[in-house]
Design a protein around this motif. Structure first.
Motif, PDB file in Angstrom:
ATOM      1  N   CYS A  53      37.131  16.050  26.679  1.00 29.78           N
ATOM      2  CA  CYS A  53      35.821  15.830  27.295  1.00 29.78           C
ATOM      3  C   CYS A  53      34.878  17.013  27.114  1.00 29.78           C
ATOM      4  O   CYS A  53      33.732  16.966  27.564  1.00 29.78           O
ATOM      5  N   GLU A  54      35.368  18.078  26.496  1.00 31.84           N
ATOM      6  CA  GLU A  54      34.578  19.298  26.253  1.00 31.84           C
ATOM      7  C   GLU A  54      34.119  19.925  27.568  1.00 31.84           C
ATOM      8  O   GLU A  54      32.965  20.331  27.722  1.00 31.84           O
ATOM      9  N   GLU A 171      29.676   9.132  23.951  1.00 32.13           N
ATOM     10  CA  GLU A 171      28.846  10.299  23.681  1.00 32.13           C
ATOM     11  C   GLU A 171      27.372   9.998  23.897  1.00 32.13           C
ATOM     12  O   GLU A 171      26.925   8.853  23.753  1.00 32.13           O
ATOM     13  N   TYR A 172      26.639  11.059  24.238  1.00 33.99           N
ATOM     14  CA  TYR A 172      25.205  10.963  24.522  1.00 33.99           C
ATOM     15  C   TYR A 172      24.497  12.095  23.787  1.00 33.99           C
ATOM     16  O   TYR A 172      24.920  13.252  23.870  1.00 33.99           O
ATOM     17  N   ARG A 179      21.913  18.158  20.879  1.00 32.84           N
ATOM     18  CA  ARG A 179      23.320  18.039  20.494  1.00 32.84           C
ATOM     19  C   ARG A 179      23.968  16.878  21.227  1.00 32.84           C
ATOM     20  O   ARG A 179      23.478  16.432  22.272  1.00 32.84           O
ATOM     21  N   TRP A 180      25.079  16.403  20.678  1.00 40.21           N
ATOM     22  CA  TRP A 180      25.837  15.337  21.309  1.00 40.21           C
ATOM     23  C   TRP A 180      26.674  15.903  22.454  1.00 40.21           C
ATOM     24  O   TRP A 180      27.237  16.997  22.335  1.00 40.21           O
ATOM     25  N   ARG A 181      26.732  15.169  23.550  1.00 43.28           N
ATOM     26  CA  ARG A 181      27.531  15.560  24.720  1.00 43.28           C
ATOM     27  C   ARG A 181      28.511  14.437  25.039  1.00 43.28           C
ATOM     28  O   ARG A 181      28.169  13.249  24.963  1.00 43.28           O
ATOM     29  N   LYS A 182      29.715  14.803  25.449  1.00 48.01           N
ATOM     30  CA  LYS A 182      30.702  13.815  25.850  1.00 48.01           C
ATOM     31  C   LYS A 182      30.419  13.321  27.270  1.00 48.01           C
ATOM     32  O   LYS A 182      30.017  14.096  28.146  1.00 48.01           O
ATOM     33  N   SER A 185      30.848  15.464  30.710  1.00 51.29           N
ATOM     34  CA  SER A 185      30.577  16.891  30.533  1.00 51.29           C
ATOM     35  C   SER A 185      29.163  17.284  30.957  1.00 51.29           C
ATOM     36  O   SER A 185      28.787  18.445  30.810  1.00 51.29           O
ATOM     37  N   ASP A 259      40.549   8.438  20.128  1.00 49.83           N
ATOM     38  CA  ASP A 259      39.434   8.432  19.182  1.00 49.83           C
ATOM     39  C   ASP A 259      39.556   7.263  18.201  1.00 49.83           C
ATOM     40  O   ASP A 259      38.562   6.574  17.910  1.00 49.83           O
ATOM     41  N   LYS A 293      26.654   6.858  21.718  1.00 46.86           N
ATOM     42  CA  LYS A 293      27.775   6.263  20.995  1.00 46.86           C
ATOM     43  C   LYS A 293      28.674   5.625  22.052  1.00 46.86           C
ATOM     44  O   LYS A 293      29.499   6.291  22.673  1.00 46.86           O
TER      45      LYS A 293
END
Length: 353
Positions: A53-54, A171-172, A179-182, A185, A259, A293
Motif C-alpha cells: 500500500c506504500e 490507484e489514484y 504521481r500515482w497513489r495507492k 496511502s 497484482d 486505476k
C-alpha cells in the motif's frame, strides 16, 4: 464455470483449489508452533501489506469494521463528533462511525462515479456544526476523487479516513502531487476488509489499517488488544480485535498474486465494456475516470429494467447481485437520523438502477 454449466456470482472454491499447496503449509506451521494469535505470521503480513500500500505501517485486525472503527478512534473521533460519509455503502461504514461514538452525516455522490461528491462535501463543511472526520468510500474498487477531498480536509482541519475495504491495490493519480497513489496511502489512515469475497480475501474474517503515522499505529495496536501496551499493562480500555495468525499467513500467500489478479479483473472489465457497447443494451457500465486505476471488486452496471435483466441472466445460468438496494439513510437501522426519501437523490436513483 461450474460443472452444471452455471456461472456463479462468486466462486471461492476454484480459487482456493488452485492455492491449496501454498495454503496448507500455513496451517501446518501454526499447528507446529502453536502460534495462533499474533507473532511472526501477523507481523510478516503487516510488513508486506504496508509495503504493498506504500505506507509505513499496517495494523492487522479481525475485520474491516474494526479497522475503520479503530482508525476513527485513533484519529481522535470522540462521542458526539460528526463524521461525514456517503449513504451508498455497506452498513459497516456507518456502524464503525457510531460504534466509535460519532454521529454519521451523509453527502450525496457524483452521478458518474457514485463516489463522494467533493462539491457537496464542501457545502456541508462550510455550514453547520464542525465535522471531525470524513470517510470517503472507494466504492466497488474505484478510488474517490481524493485531491479535492484532502484539500477541503486541510482547509477545515478534518481527519480523513479512507474506507478502502473494496479497493486493495487500486490507484489514484494525484494532480496535486503529480504521481500515482495507492488506495490506503492518502488519508490519515485507511481501513481494509479481508472478507473472503474481497480481491484480497482471507479464509474467514480479517481486516487491517494502514497509516504513515507511528503514534496512530501504536494506538490501534493497543485498541485491538484490550488496550495493552505490553501484556497485562493496560493504557486504556480496548477491544478484542486481533487478526489471527492463520488468516495472516493465508493473506500473505495471496498478496503475492494480488497484482496479477487485479490486472485480470481490469482486463475482464475492459472486455465487458466492449461487449456491452457492441450489444447496445442502453445500460450504464462503470465509469472509470482517467485519474484512477480501479480494481473492480465488483463490476456494477446501471439499467432501468433491473429485474428484467436479473431474470434474463438467471435464465442463462449467470449469477448476479445488487450492491446496494437500499441506501443507508433509508434503512430501518438509521431511521433515528430523521432522513427521508429525496434527501440524497443521486444515490437513491443509482440504488434503484
Amino acid at each position: 464455470m461450474s460443472h452444471n454449466n452455471k456461472v456463479p456470482f462468486l466462486d471461492l472454491v476454484g480459487l482456493h483449489k488452485e492455492l491449496v499447496d501454498e495454503l496448507v503449509p500455513v496451517f501446518r506451521s501454526a499447528l507446529e508452533t502453536a502460534g495462533f494469535i499474533g507473532g511472526p505470521m501477523v507481523e510478516g503480513f503487516e510488513r508486506d501489506f504496508a509495503a504493498f500500500c506504500e505506507t509505513r505501517h499496517c495494523v492487522g485486525v479481525n475485520s474491516g469494521t474494526d479497522a475503520l472503527r479503530f482508525a476513527l478512534m485513533a484519529a481522535g473521533v470522540k462521542p458526539g463528533d460528526i463524521v461525514v460519509t456517503v449513504p451508498n455503502t455497506f452498513i459497516a461504514t456507518v456502524e464503525a462511525i457510531t460504534q466509535a461514538g460519532g454521529l454519521p452525516e451523509f453527502v450525496d455522490v457524483d452521478e458518474r462515479t457514485c463516489n463522494m461528491d467533493p462539491a457537496l462535501l464542501e457545502k456541508r463543511l462550510s455550514h453547520g456544526r464542525r465535522v471531525a472526520a470524513i470517510v470517503p468510500v472507494h466504492l466497488y474498487g474505484q478510488p474517490a476523487d481524493m485531491d479535492p477531498i484532502l484539500e477541503l480536509a486541510e482547509r477545515y482541519g478534518v481527519a480523513v479516513v479512507e474506507d478502502a475495504c473494496q479497493a486493495h491495490g487500486a490507484e489514484y493519480f494525484s494532480r496535486r502531487q503529480k504521481r500515482w497513489r495507492k488506495a490506503g496511502s492518502m488519508g490519515r489512515a485507511a481501513a481494509f476488509s479481508f472478507y473472503p469475497g474481497k480481491n484480497l480475501g482471507a479464509c474467514g474474517e480479517g481486516g487491517a489499517v494502514t497509516t504513515d503515522d507511528p503514534a496512530l499505529a501504536q494506538h490501534m495496536r493497543m485498541l485491538r488488544d484490550h488496550g495493552q501496551a505490553k501484556k497485562y499493562y493496560h493504557e486504556m480500555e480496548g477491544y478484542n480485535g486481533r487478526l489471527d495468525s492463520v488468516q495472516a499467513g493465508i493473506l500473505r500467500v495471496k498478496l503475492r498474486r494480488l497484482d496479477e489478479w487485479n490486472e485480470q479483473r481490469r482486463e475482464a472489465a475492459a472486455r465487458y465494456r466492449d461487449l456491452l457497447d457492441a450489444a447496445g443494451l442502453g445500460g450504464l457500465p462503470p465509469y472509470e475516470p482517467r485519474w484512477v486505476k480501479a480494481v473492480y471488486h465488483l463490476y456494477v452496471i446501471r439499467v432501468q429494467d433491473r429485474d428484467g435483466l436479473i431474470k434474463h441472466l438467471s435464465d442463462a445460468g449467470i449469477g448476479t447481485g445488487i450492491h446496494y438496494p437500499v441506501p443507508l439513510h433509508l434503512q430501518n437501522a438509521y431511521r433515528g437520523l430523521g432522513l427521508r426519501a429525496g434527501d440524497f437523490p443521486v444515490c437513491e436513483k443509482a440504488a434503484s438502477e
